[in-house]
Enzyme design. Structure first.
Site, PDB file in Angstrom:
ATOM      1  N   GLY A 226       0.757  -1.272  -0.071  1.00 41.76           N
ATOM      2  CA  GLY A 226       0.125  -0.035  -0.117  1.00 41.76           C
ATOM      3  C   GLY A 226       0.915   1.374  -0.059  1.00 41.76           C
ATOM      4  O   GLY A 226       0.068   2.198   0.229  1.00 41.76           O
ATOM      5  N   SER A 227       1.854   1.218  -0.546  1.00 38.79           N
ATOM      6  CA  SER A 227       2.783   2.454  -0.568  1.00 38.79           C
ATOM      7  C   SER A 227       2.412   3.357  -1.323  1.00 38.79           C
ATOM      8  O   SER A 227       2.188   4.529  -1.255  1.00 38.79           O
ATOM      9  CB  SER A 227       4.184   2.265  -0.671  1.00 38.79           C
ATOM     10  OG  SER A 227       4.556   1.782  -2.144  1.00 38.79           O
ATOM     11  N   ASN A 228       1.641   2.996  -2.560  1.00 34.44           N
ATOM     12  CA  ASN A 228       1.072   3.983  -3.454  1.00 34.44           C
ATOM     13  C   ASN A 228      -0.171   4.719  -3.002  1.00 34.44           C
ATOM     14  O   ASN A 228      -0.142   5.734  -3.143  1.00 34.44           O
ATOM     15  CB  ASN A 228       0.868   3.329  -4.798  1.00 34.44           C
ATOM     16  CG  ASN A 228       1.922   3.183  -5.607  1.00 34.44           C
ATOM     17  OD1 ASN A 228       2.299   4.123  -6.363  1.00 34.44           O
ATOM     18  ND2 ASN A 228       2.473   1.969  -5.951  1.00 34.44           N
TER      19      ASN A 228
ATOM     20  N   LEU B 252      -4.657  -7.056  -6.619  1.00 31.89           N
ATOM     21  CA  LEU B 252      -4.297  -8.109  -7.604  1.00 31.89           C
ATOM     22  C   LEU B 252      -5.625  -9.032  -7.867  1.00 31.89           C
ATOM     23  O   LEU B 252      -5.027  -9.981  -8.868  1.00 31.89           O
ATOM     24  CB  LEU B 252      -3.314  -8.946  -6.677  1.00 31.89           C
ATOM     25  CG  LEU B 252      -2.004  -8.251  -6.243  1.00 31.89           C
ATOM     26  CD1 LEU B 252      -0.942  -9.562  -5.516  1.00 31.89           C
ATOM     27  CD2 LEU B 252      -1.345  -7.589  -7.553  1.00 31.89           C
TER      28      LEU B 252
ATOM     29  N   ASP C 205      -4.962  -5.486 -17.593  1.00 31.81           N
ATOM     30  CA  ASP C 205      -4.081  -4.542 -18.485  1.00 31.81           C
ATOM     31  C   ASP C 205      -4.253  -4.248 -19.630  1.00 31.81           C
ATOM     32  O   ASP C 205      -3.279  -3.932 -20.465  1.00 31.81           O
ATOM     33  CB  ASP C 205      -2.497  -5.401 -17.954  1.00 31.81           C
ATOM     34  CG  ASP C 205      -2.329  -5.703 -16.593  1.00 31.81           C
ATOM     35  OD1 ASP C 205      -2.765  -4.761 -15.723  1.00 31.81           O
ATOM     36  OD2 ASP C 205      -1.780  -6.630 -16.440  1.00 31.81           O
TER      37      ASP C 205
ATOM     38  N   ASN D 261      -6.002   1.917 -12.954  1.00 29.26           N
ATOM     39  CA  ASN D 261      -5.032   1.007 -12.496  1.00 29.26           C
ATOM     40  C   ASN D 261      -3.706   1.534 -12.693  1.00 29.26           C
ATOM     41  O   ASN D 261      -3.307   2.599 -13.996  1.00 29.26           O
ATOM     42  CB  ASN D 261      -5.230  -0.388 -13.093  1.00 29.26           C
ATOM     43  CG  ASN D 261      -4.175  -1.225 -12.488  1.00 29.26           C
ATOM     44  OD1 ASN D 261      -3.786  -1.258 -11.272  1.00 29.26           O
ATOM     45  ND2 ASN D 261      -3.443  -2.245 -13.202  1.00 29.26           N
TER      46      ASN D 261
ATOM     47  N   GLU E 197       6.231   5.611  -9.908  1.00 28.77           N
ATOM     48  CA  GLU E 197       4.869   5.652  -9.666  1.00 28.77           C
ATOM     49  C   GLU E 197       4.550   6.607  -8.496  1.00 28.77           C
ATOM     50  O   GLU E 197       3.533   7.444  -8.566  1.00 28.77           O
ATOM     51  CB  GLU E 197       4.608   4.112  -8.900  1.00 28.77           C
ATOM     52  CG  GLU E 197       4.532   3.206  -9.962  1.00 28.77           C
ATOM     53  CD  GLU E 197       4.296   1.673  -9.223  1.00 28.77           C
ATOM     54  OE1 GLU E 197       3.832   0.862 -10.155  1.00 28.77           O
ATOM     55  OE2 GLU E 197       4.689   1.500  -7.954  1.00 28.77           O
TER      56      GLU E 197
ATOM     57  N   HIS F 189       0.175  -0.093 -13.600  1.00 31.62           N
ATOM     58  CA  HIS F 189       0.865  -1.422 -13.907  1.00 31.62           C
ATOM     59  C   HIS F 189       2.238  -0.848 -13.930  1.00 31.62           C
ATOM     60  O   HIS F 189       2.779  -0.086 -14.519  1.00 31.62           O
ATOM     61  CB  HIS F 189       0.561  -1.863 -15.150  1.00 31.62           C
ATOM     62  CG  HIS F 189       1.088  -3.376 -15.320  1.00 31.62           C
ATOM     63  ND1 HIS F 189       0.614  -4.572 -14.728  1.00 31.62           N
ATOM     64  CD2 HIS F 189       2.286  -3.785 -16.418  1.00 31.62           C
ATOM     65  CE1 HIS F 189       1.252  -5.308 -15.038  1.00 31.62           C
ATOM     66  NE2 HIS F 189       2.421  -5.036 -16.060  1.00 31.62           N
TER      67      HIS F 189
END
Ligand code: GAR
Length: 190
Positions: A12-14, A84, A144, A101, A173, A103
């Site tokens: 969950g860093s993003n 995921l 994707d 999303n 990111e 990727h």
């Protein structure tokens, strides 16, 4: 007010960076965090950030329970950040062009089922690619394959490992995902 659900399965860093980026009220926006893993670190992050969080098992995504919760919370859009599971049809249909999303590679290469996290970086290195990067895209019914919104790249060095490449990609990111979302959300509220 725009209400956004951040879906994350692991660290969950993003997700944390996105919440922090918008915490200065640059847009009238609030978040909830949704995870499909009860022990995901992102749920700890949500507590520290003071963001409401929800855990649901895989079947709740499929059977409409998660959609019901999103509707009850007045959620306008969904941001996947290291999520995921495949987004089920019931949610895709309820949020057309409202699910985004990120990727960790340059799609259309190195995407698809099972391509997440370090597996992506291992595949990029094994293919001898000179460049990798990030792709921010809309989500459709295929992994994707939704329309690309933004890409940024970084070099792959001969001595890169999956871990060192992941670190470079994470930097991209953190740098771009919040601001790309800001332009999307800004457009949505205007
Ligand atoms: C991120 O690098 C994200 O791009 C990737 O998982 C990582 C999650 O990191 N997503 C995928 O691979 C989706 N196919 P985080 O949990 O620390 O944000």
């Amino acid at each position: 007010m725009l209400k956004i659900a951040l879906f994350a399965s692991g660290n969950g860093s993003n997700a944390e960076r996105i919440v922090r980026y918008f915490s200065d009220n640059k847009l009238d926006i609030s978040f909830i965090i949704v995870s499909n893993r009860s022990n995901a670190f992102v749920l700890e992050r949500a507590k520290s950030l003071g963001v409401p969080s929800y855990f649901f098992g895989k079947e709740s995504f499929e059977n409409g329970e998660v959609l019901k919760m999103l509707k009850e919370n007045g959620i306008d859009g969904i941001v996947l950040a290291g999520f995921l599971l495949k987004v089920p049809d019931n949610i895709l249909k309820a949020y057309p062009w409202r699910i985004v999303n990120i990727h960790p590679a340059l799609l259309p290469k190195f995407g698809g089922k099972g391509m997440y996290g370090s597996r992506v970086h291992e595949a990029v290195i094994a293919a001898g690619e000179k460049k990798s990067g990030i792709t921010i895209h809309y989500v459709n019914e295929n992994y994707d394959e939704g329309q690309i919104i933004f890409q940024a790249d970084c070099p792959v060095s001969p001595d890169d490992t999956a871990d060192t490449l992941a670190a470079k990609v994470h930097e991209l990111e953190y740098l771009h995902y919040p601001s790309v979302l800001e332009s999307l959300f800004g457009g949505a509220t205007n």
